[in-house]
Structures are given as C-alpha cells and as structure tokens.
Motif scaffolding. Structure first.
Motif, mmCIF file in Angstrom:
data_model
loop_
_atom_site.group_PDB
_atom_site.id
_atom_site.type_symbol
_atom_site.label_atom_id
_atom_site.label_comp_id
_atom_site.label_asym_id
_atom_site.label_seq_id
_atom_site.Cartn_x
_atom_site.Cartn_y
_atom_site.Cartn_z
ATOM 1 N N ALA A 2 -5.148 -6.770 -11.818
ATOM 2 C CA ALA A 2 -5.322 -7.118 -10.410
ATOM 3 C C ALA A 2 -6.804 -7.162 -10.045
ATOM 4 N N ARG A 3 -7.129 -8.101 -9.181
ATOM 5 C CA ARG A 3 -8.486 -8.225 -8.647
ATOM 6 C C ARG A 3 -8.448 -7.814 -7.187
ATOM 7 N N VAL A 4 -9.302 -6.873 -6.817
ATOM 8 C CA VAL A 4 -9.396 -6.444 -5.423
ATOM 9 C C VAL A 4 -10.163 -7.511 -4.643
ATOM 10 N N ILE A 5 -9.633 -7.889 -3.508
ATOM 11 C CA ILE A 5 -10.283 -8.875 -2.641
ATOM 12 C C ILE A 5 -11.048 -8.110 -1.556
ATOM 13 N N PRO A 6 -12.366 -8.294 -1.466
ATOM 14 C CA PRO A 6 -13.128 -7.617 -0.417
ATOM 15 C C PRO A 6 -12.821 -8.244 0.939
ATOM 16 N N VAL A 7 -12.167 -7.495 1.797
ATOM 17 C CA VAL A 7 -11.661 -8.008 3.064
ATOM 18 C C VAL A 7 -12.617 -7.730 4.218
ATOM 19 N N GLY A 8 -13.371 -6.642 4.125
ATOM 20 C CA GLY A 8 -14.280 -6.292 5.204
ATOM 21 C C GLY A 8 -13.678 -5.339 6.218
ATOM 22 N N LEU A 9 -12.474 -4.855 5.970
ATOM 23 C CA LEU A 9 -11.877 -3.847 6.839
ATOM 24 C C LEU A 9 -12.334 -2.464 6.376
ATOM 25 N N PRO A 10 -12.348 -1.488 7.266
ATOM 26 C CA PRO A 10 -12.880 -0.166 6.916
ATOM 27 C C PRO A 10 -11.989 0.583 5.929
ATOM 28 N N SER A 11 -12.626 1.414 5.126
ATOM 29 C CA SER A 11 -11.883 2.320 4.257
ATOM 30 C C SER A 11 -11.257 3.405 5.120
ATOM 31 N N LEU A 12 -10.007 3.708 4.862
ATOM 32 C CA LEU A 12 -9.319 4.747 5.631
ATOM 33 C C LEU A 12 -9.228 6.060 4.861
ATOM 34 N N GLY A 13 -9.901 6.116 3.712
ATOM 35 C CA GLY A 13 -9.892 7.335 2.924
ATOM 36 C C GLY A 13 -8.600 7.562 2.172
ATOM 37 N N GLN A 14 -7.781 6.514 2.059
ATOM 38 C CA GLN A 14 -6.534 6.612 1.305
ATOM 39 C C GLN A 14 -6.658 5.766 0.040
ATOM 40 N N PRO A 15 -5.882 6.061 -0.988
ATOM 41 C CA PRO A 15 -6.002 5.340 -2.255
ATOM 42 C C PRO A 15 -5.267 3.995 -2.241
ATOM 43 N N PHE A 16 -5.841 2.999 -1.565
ATOM 44 C CA PHE A 16 -5.280 1.656 -1.584
ATOM 45 C C PHE A 16 -6.371 0.631 -1.319
ATOM 46 N N SER A 17 -6.094 -0.607 -1.681
ATOM 47 C CA SER A 17 -6.958 -1.743 -1.366
ATOM 48 C C SER A 17 -6.259 -2.579 -0.311
ATOM 49 N N TRP A 18 -7.029 -3.177 0.586
ATOM 50 C CA TRP A 18 -6.436 -4.005 1.639
ATOM 51 C C TRP A 18 -5.740 -5.233 1.077
ATOM 52 N N ALA A 19 -6.275 -5.790 0.001
ATOM 53 C CA ALA A 19 -5.666 -6.984 -0.591
ATOM 54 C C ALA A 19 -6.037 -7.052 -2.064
ATOM 55 N N THR A 20 -5.071 -7.466 -2.865
ATOM 56 C CA THR A 20 -5.316 -7.672 -4.289
ATOM 57 C C THR A 20 -4.691 -8.989 -4.708
ATOM 58 N N GLU A 21 -5.239 -9.543 -5.781
ATOM 59 C CA GLU A 21 -4.694 -10.772 -6.353
ATOM 60 C C GLU A 21 -4.283 -10.493 -7.787
ATOM 61 N N ALA A 22 -3.085 -10.918 -8.139
ATOM 62 C CA ALA A 22 -2.590 -10.767 -9.507
ATOM 63 C C ALA A 22 -1.462 -11.774 -9.714
ATOM 64 N N GLY A 23 -1.392 -12.343 -10.899
ATOM 65 C CA GLY A 23 -0.293 -13.227 -11.231
ATOM 66 C C GLY A 23 -0.142 -14.415 -10.286
ATOM 67 N N GLY A 24 -1.254 -14.915 -9.763
ATOM 68 C CA GLY A 24 -1.195 -16.060 -8.879
ATOM 69 C C GLY A 24 -0.724 -15.745 -7.470
ATOM 70 N N MET A 25 -0.675 -14.451 -7.128
ATOM 71 C CA MET A 25 -0.227 -14.028 -5.796
ATOM 72 C C MET A 25 -1.266 -13.106 -5.171
ATOM 73 N N VAL A 26 -1.299 -13.112 -3.849
ATOM 74 C CA VAL A 26 -2.113 -12.158 -3.098
ATOM 75 C C VAL A 26 -1.156 -11.203 -2.406
ATOM 76 N N PHE A 27 -1.428 -9.922 -2.550
ATOM 77 C CA PHE A 27 -0.610 -8.850 -1.984
ATOM 78 C C PHE A 27 -1.462 -8.130 -0.948
ATOM 79 N N THR A 28 -0.939 -7.975 0.257
ATOM 80 C CA THR A 28 -1.725 -7.346 1.308
ATOM 81 C C THR A 28 -0.811 -6.632 2.296
ATOM 82 N N ALA A 29 -1.306 -5.551 2.870
ATOM 83 C CA ALA A 29 -0.539 -4.778 3.849
ATOM 84 C C ALA A 29 -1.469 -4.374 4.983
ATOM 85 N N HIS A 30 -0.922 -4.366 6.217
ATOM 86 C CA HIS A 30 -1.774 -4.106 7.379
ATOM 87 C C HIS A 30 -1.039 -3.376 8.481
#
Length: 124
Positions: A2-30
């Motif tokens: 997976a490649r982490v996509i730099p979104v520009g949203l603040p870090s919340l101090g939890q172990p997650f990335s705002w968006a990742t790309e893998a297998g031709g898909m982008v996965f994101t949660a908000h």
C-alpha cells in the motif's frame, strides 16, 4: 504494498492513514475532523458537510473525484439523521450513485460524533 496518500489532514495520534492506494483502489475513511484536529460535534448537517469535504480532499490528493468512488459505507449514531446526511451526500455525489450501505451504530470514537464514512475508489 500500500502507498499512503498525503491528504493534508491533521494527525489524530491514532495508528491510521487518511488514505491509501493498493491494488488499483484508493481506501479512505473520514469523520467530521476540522483542519486543527478537533472534531465537529454540532448539527448532523455540519458534521456531514465537513466529513464529505474531507473525503473530497482525500480523493483530490489521489487525483480522483467522487465519480471515481465505487462504494461508500456510512456509520450513523442516529437513524433519524439519514435524511439530513442524504441531503448533504447529494451535494458531493451525482447519479449514478456509488454502491452504498448505511449502518446505525451505538457510538463512535468521539462523544458527540454522529457520522463516519468509509469510501473505496478506483485509482487511475
């Protein structure tokens, strides 16, 4: 890998990335996270606008738009909020709409937070 996509949203101090790309898909949660990292806990309309705006920002960072979204999962703490969230949703998505599921849950991670979304989009 997976490649982490730099979104520009603040870090919340939890172990997650705002968006990742893998297998031709982008996965994101908000959720209703403000640029300073605080959480909007006001009206469901305000929470929904901020949440979907954060999704739009993440998609744009990946070079995508809402037309690229294949599926949206919406988590609400109040079933009565569905109509208001639908109204905001229509400002970000147009027919043909992505596949979608809405689930009502007991609570979300921050007290007063009434909405969280997960979206899957096709990468270009």
């Amino acid at each position: 890998m997976a490649r982490v996509i730099p979104v520009g949203l603040p870090s919340l101090g939890q172990p997650f990335s705002w968006a990742t790309e893998a297998g031709g898909m982008v996965f994101t949660a908000h959720g209703p996270v403000r640029p300073d990292g605080s959480i909007e806990t006001g009206s469901i309309e305000a929470q929904a606008r901020l949440t979907f705006e954060n999704l739009r920002l993440a998609l744009a960072a990946a070079g995508l738009g809402t037309a690229d979204v294949a599926q949206v999962l919406i988590y609400l703490t109040e079933v009565d909020d569905v109509r208001a969230v639908d109204d905001v949703y229509r400002n970000y998505f147009a027919p043909p709409y992505p596949n979608r599921s809405t689930v009502v849950v007991k609570a979300l991670v921050v007290p007063g937070m009434r909405l969280e979304i997960v979206a899957y989009a096709a990468a270009h």
